[in-house]
Design an enzyme around this catalytic site. Structure first.
Site, PDB file in Angstrom:
ATOM      1  N   GLU A 173       0.835  -1.215   0.000  1.00  0.00           N
ATOM      2  CA  GLU A 173       0.000   0.000   0.000  1.00  0.00           C
ATOM      3  C   GLU A 173       0.865   1.259   0.000  1.00  0.00           C
ATOM      4  OE1 GLU A 173      -3.320  -0.126   2.774  1.00  0.00           O
ATOM      5  OE2 GLU A 173      -4.164  -1.820   1.693  1.00  0.00           O
ATOM      6  N   GLU A 295      -5.156  -8.650  -0.430  1.00  0.00           N
ATOM      7  CA  GLU A 295      -5.968  -8.284   0.741  1.00  0.00           C
ATOM      8  C   GLU A 295      -7.405  -8.154   0.274  1.00  0.00           C
ATOM      9  OE1 GLU A 295      -4.681  -5.163   3.447  1.00  0.00           O
ATOM     10  OE2 GLU A 295      -2.582  -5.695   3.091  1.00  0.00           O
TER      11      GLU A 295
HETATM   12  O1  AHR Z   1      -5.542  -5.701   6.869  1.00  0.00           O
HETATM   13  C1  AHR Z   1      -5.476  -4.528   7.600  1.00  0.00           C
HETATM   14  C2  AHR Z   1      -4.765  -3.413   6.840  1.00  0.00           C
HETATM   15  O2  AHR Z   1      -5.519  -3.062   5.722  1.00  0.00           O
HETATM   16  C3  AHR Z   1      -3.426  -3.724   6.280  1.00  0.00           C
HETATM   17  O3  AHR Z   1      -2.409  -3.588   7.204  1.00  0.00           O
HETATM   18  C4  AHR Z   1      -3.267  -2.735   5.183  1.00  0.00           C
HETATM   19  O4  AHR Z   1      -2.425  -3.180   4.137  1.00  0.00           O
HETATM   20  C5  AHR Z   1      -4.690  -2.469   4.750  1.00  0.00           C
HETATM   21  O5  AHR Z   1      -4.962  -1.118   4.679  1.00  0.00           O
END
Ligand code: AHR
Length: 490
Positions: A173, A295
């Site tokens: 990110e 994610e």
């Molecule tokens: O999964 C929680 C958070 O969500 C992670 O650390 C991040 O990569 C995303 O914003």
């Protein structure tokens, strides 16, 4: 009667087992308490890893685990997590609850955990606040076979043999918590950092670049244009949130409207994957670069009374349907989507396992992964289902979702979801190019907001499904509301 047509002879892409990957961050009680309790814990463990959890993950055939973050990855300095535990540097986990991180779970512990589970590690490097040298030396530390400063340090810390590391993320990110970069800046940084991520001996890295957040198509386009020859995969992050980032909605208290809104948002994954893939096609028409949805999952408000920085949430049949829908989408896009990691493995966001002291429970999402494990490394086959829209005006969704594959032993697997809260459907399935020698099926179904608790850990569970009739062309059955069925056809 809805028609389900499976064209078993029309084989498509391979469904990489890594689509069924998971994610474990130093966040809340995921690592500490969830996976790792330390060697001296009364909770049964092997070298500190919870035996009950490891066994459940083996049963679910967990193929690949991402670590150490997440946002934590871009603040993580791997040298803090090696060597004697008493002397490891402590830090404040500024992202997640401001708690003390004692670094007792580091590289050796993570790779031991992967060994115990039998899964591939996916290590996420620190581009946001770490140096090129630091990232380069971490790879040398883990994978160099022979005499080198990092290999010697590894041996001094008790591990002579190098590990095999394939999946390596170069930042996380970086458009946000990983440095607030522009896509141009990140693409240049990516090119620089990845240069020093070396392949030692016969170890071959599969380098994953930081991709877009949700529908940030500009990020996707720029990073692909500037850096695609240097990467093996580009990531995509998308969370399913019922309401909004300030009030995400409760994980367990919701009405039918909340159910359909959430499922509609989960279905948005189809558009994201399609549109990002199309951009990737411009620069990579042969689909060499994978899309890694590393994610995804439901993000709700934390359970009342728990630390807001720990992201602990319960998990209902709604989560199960979100998982089923997403996994069907990934299967169908497996020509481009070759990695996916649900967030997160234990006690954080949409988990497959929750723990409380020495107790552990399997969530409805666990059961979905356990049912869908049949698709790992199978071949996607052509499938079609008649659908109609259900739900309120503002959140209409198709009533059914499906995907099908043939595994290496020739068994046909169909996973089917009924998104309706109240309506069952008659299904007439036609199996083209396929003889039926035997059928086994299992079902996960319950009330839309049903979930497992430590007092009643088995309320939501899979059962054998026998309510089907073999016909000349396939099988007929009724799919109950709010359910997921897996058929295995010999
Ligand atoms: O999964 C929680 C958070 O969500 C992670 O650390 C991040 O990569 C995303 O914003």
């Amino acid at each position: 009667m809805s028609k389900l047509i499976i064209n078993a002879g029309n084989k498509k892409s391979r469904i990489n087992k890594e689509i069924y990957g998971h994610f474990s961050e130093h966040l809340g009680r995921c690592i500490y308490e969830g996976l790792y309790v330390g060697e001296n814990s009364k909770i049964p463990n092997k070298n500190g890893m919870r035996t009950d959890v490891v066994n459940a993950l083996k049963e679910m055939k967990l193929p690949m685990l991402r670590w150490p973050g997440g946002c934590f990855a871009d603040e993580y300095h791997w040298r803090d997590g090696i060597g004697p535990k008493e002397t490891r540097k402590k830090m404040i986990n500024t992202h997640w609850g401001g708690v003390l991180e004692d670094n007792s779970f580091g590289t050796h512990e993570f790779l031991e955990l992967c060994d115990q589970i039998g899964c591939q590690p996916y290590i996420n490097g620190n581009l946001g606040s770490g140096t090129v040298q630091e990232m380069s030396e971490w790879i040398e530390y883990m994978t160099f076979d022979g005499v080198s400063p990092m290999a010697d340090l590894r041996a001094k810390n008790g591990r002579k043999e190098p590990w095999k590391i394939k999946f390596f993320g170069v930042g996380n990110e970086n458009w946000g918590c990983g440095g607030n970069m522009t896509p141009e800046y990140y693409a240049n940084e990516y090119r620089r950092y990845q240069t020093y991520c070396r392949n030692y001996g016969d170890n071959r890295l599969f380098k994953i670049a930081c991709g877009p957040n949700e529908g940030n198509y500009e990020w996707c386009d720029t990073v692909m244009r500037m850096a695609s020859p240097y990467m093996d995969a580009l990531s995509l992050h998308y969370y399913t949130i019922e309401k909004n980032w300030e009030d995400k909605g409760s994980a367990t208290v919701f009405d039918e409207k909340g159910w359909y809104i959430t499922l509609k948002k989960a279905l948005h994954m189809e558009e994201l994957v399609t549109r990002h893939s199309k951009i990737m096609d411009k620069y990579d028409p042969d689909k060499r670069v994978a899309l890694a949805v590393d994610e995804w999952g439901c993000w709700f408000n934390v359970e009342p009374g728990t630390n807001p920085g720990f992201l602990y949430q319960q998990n209902t049949m709604r989560d199960a349907l979100v998982a089923g829908i997403n996994l069907n989408i990934f299967n169908k896009h497996s020509d481009r989507v070759r990695i996916a990691n649900i967030a997160q493995l234990i006690n954080v966001l949409q988990s497959v396992i929750l723990t409380e002291g020495d107790k552990m429970l399997l969530t409805p999402t666990y059961h979905v992964f356990n049912m869908y494990k049949c698709h790992q490394d199978a071949t996607l086959v052509d499938s079609y289902i008649d659908t109609e829209e259900v739900g309120p005006e503002e959140a209409k969704v198709p009533n059914l979702s499906e995907s099908a594959s043939v595994d290496p032993d020739g068994r046909l697997h169909i996973t089917l979801n009924n998104l309706s809260v109240s309506q069952s459907y008659n299904i007439n399935s036609i199996l083209v190019d396929r003889k039926v020698n035997g059928v086994k099926a299992e079902i996960l179904t319950n009330k839309m907001d049903a979930y497992n608790t430590f007092e009643n850990p088995d309320k939501v569970h899979t059962e054998e499904f026998t309510e089907f009739k073999l016909t000349e062309g396939g099988l007929d059955f009724v799919i109950p509301p709010c359910s997921i069925i897996h058929f295995e056809i010999d």
